[in-house]
Scaffold this motif. Sequence first.
Motif, PDB file in Angstrom:
ATOM      1  N   SER A   1       7.927   3.992  -0.568  1.00  0.00           N
ATOM      2  CA  SER A   1       7.861   2.813  -1.417  1.00  0.00           C
ATOM      3  C   SER A   1       8.771   1.742  -0.827  1.00  0.00           C
ATOM      4  CB  SER A   1       8.281   3.162  -2.837  1.00  0.00           C
ATOM      5  OG  SER A   1       9.592   3.647  -2.833  1.00  0.00           O
TER       6      SER A   1
ATOM      7  N   ASP B   1       8.077   7.699  -6.612  1.00  0.00           N
ATOM      8  CA  ASP B   1       8.609   6.336  -6.724  1.00  0.00           C
ATOM      9  C   ASP B   1       7.625   5.446  -7.468  1.00  0.00           C
ATOM     10  OD1 ASP B   1      10.950   6.856  -5.411  1.00  0.00           O
ATOM     11  OD2 ASP B   1      10.170   6.290  -3.432  1.00  0.00           O
ATOM     12  N   MET B   2       6.360   5.591  -7.126  1.00  0.00           N
ATOM     13  CA  MET B   2       5.331   4.762  -7.753  1.00  0.00           C
ATOM     14  C   MET B   2       4.895   5.351  -9.107  1.00  0.00           C
ATOM     15  SD  MET B   2       5.242   2.541  -5.379  1.00  0.00           S
ATOM     16  CE  MET B   2       3.853   1.440  -5.543  1.00  0.00           C
TER      17      MET B   2
ATOM     18  N   GLU C   1       2.641   7.588  -9.714  1.00  0.00           N
ATOM     19  CA  GLU C   1       1.170   7.553  -9.747  1.00  0.00           C
ATOM     20  C   GLU C   1       0.624   8.629  -8.804  1.00  0.00           C
ATOM     21  OE1 GLU C   1      -0.965   5.333 -11.183  1.00  0.00           O
ATOM     22  OE2 GLU C   1       0.341   3.663 -11.786  1.00  0.00           O
ATOM     23  N   PRO C   2      -0.552   9.197  -9.143  1.00  0.00           N
ATOM     24  CA  PRO C   2      -1.228  10.026  -8.135  1.00  0.00           C
ATOM     25  C   PRO C   2      -1.543   9.151  -6.919  1.00  0.00           C
ATOM     26  CG  PRO C   2      -2.262  10.296 -10.286  1.00  0.00           C
ATOM     27  CD  PRO C   2      -1.317   9.135 -10.400  1.00  0.00           C
ATOM     28  N   VAL C   3      -1.385   9.710  -5.723  1.00  0.00           N
ATOM     29  CA  VAL C   3      -1.567   8.891  -4.524  1.00  0.00           C
ATOM     30  C   VAL C   3      -3.039   8.561  -4.281  1.00  0.00           C
ATOM     31  CG1 VAL C   3      -1.266   8.807  -2.029  1.00  0.00           C
ATOM     32  CG2 VAL C   3       0.531   9.804  -3.458  1.00  0.00           C
TER      33      VAL C   3
ATOM     34  N   TYR D   1       6.035  11.652   7.472  1.00  0.00           N
ATOM     35  CA  TYR D   1       4.853  11.086   8.111  1.00  0.00           C
ATOM     36  C   TYR D   1       3.602  11.547   7.357  1.00  0.00           C
ATOM     37  CZ  TYR D   1       1.339   9.769  11.461  1.00  0.00           C
ATOM     38  OH  TYR D   1       0.233   9.199  12.039  1.00  0.00           O
ATOM     39  N   GLY D   2       2.733  10.616   7.045  1.00  0.00           N
ATOM     40  CA  GLY D   2       1.508  10.957   6.307  1.00  0.00           C
ATOM     41  C   GLY D   2       1.615  10.652   4.824  1.00  0.00           C
ATOM     42  N   MET D   3       2.864  10.465   4.353  1.00  0.00           N
ATOM     43  CA  MET D   3       3.094  10.139   2.943  1.00  0.00           C
ATOM     44  C   MET D   3       3.463   8.653   2.835  1.00  0.00           C
ATOM     45  SD  MET D   3       2.798  13.319   1.910  1.00  0.00           S
ATOM     46  CE  MET D   3       3.446  13.645   0.277  1.00  0.00           C
TER      47      MET D   3
ATOM     48  N   ASP E   1       3.144  10.332  -6.196  1.00  0.00           N
ATOM     49  CA  ASP E   1       4.244   9.609  -5.553  1.00  0.00           C
ATOM     50  C   ASP E   1       5.287   9.343  -6.642  1.00  0.00           C
ATOM     51  OD1 ASP E   1       5.860   7.292  -4.747  1.00  0.00           O
ATOM     52  OD2 ASP E   1       4.530   7.210  -3.011  1.00  0.00           O
TER      53      ASP E   1
ATOM     54  N   VAL F   1      -1.445  14.950  -5.554  1.00  0.00           N
ATOM     55  CA  VAL F   1      -0.097  14.607  -5.073  1.00  0.00           C
ATOM     56  C   VAL F   1       0.343  13.355  -5.827  1.00  0.00           C
ATOM     57  CG1 VAL F   1       1.291  13.889  -3.089  1.00  0.00           C
ATOM     58  CG2 VAL F   1      -0.541  15.565  -2.776  1.00  0.00           C
TER      59      VAL F   1
ATOM     60  N   CYS G   1      -9.680   3.640  -1.305  1.00  0.00           N
ATOM     61  CA  CYS G   1      -8.464   4.137  -0.653  1.00  0.00           C
ATOM     62  C   CYS G   1      -7.292   4.088  -1.645  1.00  0.00           C
ATOM     63  CB  CYS G   1      -8.158   3.296   0.576  1.00  0.00           C
ATOM     64  SG  CYS G   1      -9.388   3.506   1.882  1.00  0.00           S
ATOM     65  N   PRO G   2      -6.243   4.895  -1.491  1.00  0.00           N
ATOM     66  CA  PRO G   2      -6.033   5.889  -0.434  1.00  0.00           C
ATOM     67  C   PRO G   2      -7.002   7.070  -0.541  1.00  0.00           C
ATOM     68  CG  PRO G   2      -3.947   5.329  -1.529  1.00  0.00           C
ATOM     69  CD  PRO G   2      -5.042   4.729  -2.332  1.00  0.00           C
ATOM     70  N   ILE G   3      -7.491   7.507   0.628  1.00  0.00           N
ATOM     71  CA  ILE G   3      -8.389   8.661   0.677  1.00  0.00           C
ATOM     72  C   ILE G   3      -7.676   9.886   1.217  1.00  0.00           C
ATOM     73  CG2 ILE G   3     -10.529   7.345   0.966  1.00  0.00           C
ATOM     74  CD1 ILE G   3     -10.119   8.139   4.069  1.00  0.00           C
ATOM     75  N   ILE G   4      -6.448   9.686   1.668  1.00  0.00           N
ATOM     76  CA  ILE G   4      -5.795  10.796   2.362  1.00  0.00           C
ATOM     77  C   ILE G   4      -4.290  10.762   2.114  1.00  0.00           C
ATOM     78  CG2 ILE G   4      -5.435   9.482   4.488  1.00  0.00           C
ATOM     79  CD1 ILE G   4      -6.187  11.956   6.043  1.00  0.00           C
ATOM     80  N   VAL G   5      -3.715  11.931   1.904  1.00  0.00           N
ATOM     81  CA  VAL G   5      -2.262  12.044   1.862  1.00  0.00           C
ATOM     82  C   VAL G   5      -1.927  13.388   2.513  1.00  0.00           C
ATOM     83  CG1 VAL G   5      -2.363  12.877  -0.547  1.00  0.00           C
ATOM     84  CG2 VAL G   5      -0.190  12.089   0.379  1.00  0.00           C
ATOM     85  N   ALA G   6      -0.937  13.369   3.381  1.00  0.00           N
ATOM     86  CA  ALA G   6      -0.705  14.572   4.171  1.00  0.00           C
ATOM     87  C   ALA G   6       0.763  14.714   4.528  1.00  0.00           C
ATOM     88  CB  ALA G   6      -1.528  14.512   5.454  1.00  0.00           C
ATOM     89  N   ASN G   7       1.174  15.932   4.753  1.00  0.00           N
ATOM     90  CA  ASN G   7       2.499  16.178   5.319  1.00  0.00           C
ATOM     91  C   ASN G   7       2.409  17.376   6.249  1.00  0.00           C
ATOM     92  OD1 ASN G   7       2.563  18.491   3.762  1.00  0.00           O
ATOM     93  ND2 ASN G   7       3.892  17.625   2.189  1.00  0.00           N
TER      94      ASN G   7
ATOM     95  N   TRP H   1      -0.354   0.000  -0.201  1.00  0.00           N
ATOM     96  CA  TRP H   1      -1.026   0.620  -1.342  1.00  0.00           C
ATOM     97  C   TRP H   1      -0.535  -0.002  -2.649  1.00  0.00           C
ATOM     98  CZ3 TRP H   1       1.405   5.411  -3.827  1.00  0.00           C
ATOM     99  CH2 TRP H   1       0.642   5.856  -4.913  1.00  0.00           C
TER     100      TRP H   1
ATOM    101  N   ASP I   1      -6.106  -0.469  -4.604  1.00  0.00           N
ATOM    102  CA  ASP I   1      -6.674  -0.119  -3.300  1.00  0.00           C
ATOM    103  C   ASP I   1      -5.535   0.086  -2.309  1.00  0.00           C
ATOM    104  OD1 ASP I   1      -8.602   0.354  -1.364  1.00  0.00           O
ATOM    105  OD2 ASP I   1      -9.688  -1.509  -1.717  1.00  0.00           O
ATOM    106  N   GLU I   2      -5.905   0.506  -1.126  1.00  0.00           N
ATOM    107  CA  GLU I   2      -4.974   0.572  -0.009  1.00  0.00           C
ATOM    108  C   GLU I   2      -5.656  -0.143   1.147  1.00  0.00           C
ATOM    109  OE1 GLU I   2      -4.698   4.206   2.285  1.00  0.00           O
ATOM    110  OE2 GLU I   2      -2.525   4.200   2.080  1.00  0.00           O
TER     111      GLU I   2
END
Lengths: 299, 305
Positions: A18, B202-203, B205-207, A13-15, B200, B198, B56-62, A51, A56-57
């Motif tokens: 894909s 799979d992508m 890329e930096p998130v 959650y939060g991540m 990703d 951070v 965006c994305p402006i935030i990534v969290a866990n 994303w 952009d997202e």
Amino acid sequence: MTNFRRENLGKGYGMHKSAKIKEIVQETENVKTFILDFESDSKPGQFVELWIPRVDEKPMSIAYSDGKELWVTVFKKGPFSSALHEKKVGDLLGVRGPFGTHYTWEPGQRLVMMAGGYGAAPLYFLTQMALNDGCKVDFVLGARDKENLLYVERLKALDGVELNIATDDGSEGHKGYNTEVLEKLIGEAREGKGFKVICEGNTCRREEVTVDPIDKVYSCGPEMMMKKVSDMCFEAGITAEVSVERYMKCGHGVCGQCSVDESGHRMCVEGPVVDNETARKIKEFGSYHRDSMGKIHNF
Amino acid sequence: MNLETDFCGVKFSNPLVVASGVIGVTGASMKYAVEKGAGGVTTKSIWMKEHKGHPCPIIVANEHYMVNAVGLPHGGIESGKHEIEEYQKNQPAPLIANIVATTGEEFALTAEAVSEMNPDIIEVNISCPNVEDEFGRPFACSKDDAADVTAKVRAKTKLPLVVKLSPNVSNIVEIAKACVDAGADGLTLINSLGPGMVIDIDMREPVLANKVGGMCGPAIKPIAIKIVYEVHKALPNVPIIGTGGVTNGEDAIEMTMAGATLVGIGAGVFYRDIDIYGLVRDEMIKWGQDKGVNSLNKLRGTAVK
């Protein structure tokens, strides 16, 4: 949402996850539906954050989900949607969510969907779920003109849906706003009877039919349309739910960008779907909104 | 346990304040945080002119951390004024106005304009790590720059003045002292850490659209505690807003024992939603009951030896 968050912390959650694009459907000249391989427990009215790296997202309404796949229907207008329209089957997108509140219904109810433009997509999802629960649905689909009507064939394919179409220019269905159709439906429900046009070959006739009361009205689309629906339902004493869209960034209720006046509720957490009582307390509903910097703009 | 707290002469019903950058976009949203238990609120950083912020994305969290690069979006001074006025209609709790600028002169102008709006406290943000690319090294990375901004702001306001410092330095105590010597009444410790990144996988890329962002959340709490401890030890009479990784009552007690007077909560909203303010408040009260401590004031700095 709080419980969902607590249960899913530590599980990604939060991540972003894909998601592979499984299928792309061209809806109209500028609208495509992207069917993603994305497992989720999504409910009608909720949204995901999509994303595209280095572009952009953006928050997108969920047009359908069976738990394993997720649909989004996107109009090509800005840099993000244009980049999305360039994507091919097999390409990956980053997805977060689902986020926000969802539409609610009870089994066996008579429901009216008030969809304007792209609002057709989430209300199609809601219609499918409600039909599974034995609801009867009047779907009132509005658009500028025939070319911009979305989901018509999909809606026609559903059993238990009475489809009404309204276009501003009259190129299909009722000429005018879909709220004029709602007015008719509310009137008929009040009277307990209405007329149905029955056609056999080339001859059509109007036949009087009994009409059930409307249990609930749902609205998704341009805010001024939703405001009108909200007012009409309030005056008619019919329960309603609307989707209040604001500039959403984080999706977690952290950044505060989508807070509305005067409750301060964050539309990514306490919304976007709110009941009409709540919507009527949102001072800015149908009046103004804030941009990505928090500046106020009137509708 | 009594949580009433005096900070620079301003009375707070409890020490938990909304940290700058979360929630505080609108007057109504800050009121909502108070309804949910916050003892005070901090606005998002107010600029003289409108400021776009990052894409965006402006935030990534866990579960461990949050990395954010919101980029200090703001509608400019008039927009800031409108939201503060909205909050101040039956003001429910003290308001800390956070200001940001790119030069000492602009800080002074902003401080002057914001002081006219009568916030309870002014907090000077000289330490945001994710606008570094735009503006070079934050003022908070140099003792002289930090003191210069503080003095310029001090000259323009009579309000209690708090400077928010960066953890990304090797001489935090020196910088803290320089700010206090230049007229700061208090300090906010700490702004977010890093920046961090951070990716990703799979992508590939930096998130974050900004690639890097300020790190906050539970992972940074030990650093925040250590810095509050060090600065409180060196400057025991300077009140501190201790911020960084607080998500529960025990964290807030720990921050208080390290020397904090107020406790900021920001990323915590991700972990426990906006209810976090009331939840942490109640957990602090419960802790006090269980341990037989009747006033938070008796705990402040008790771990600092």
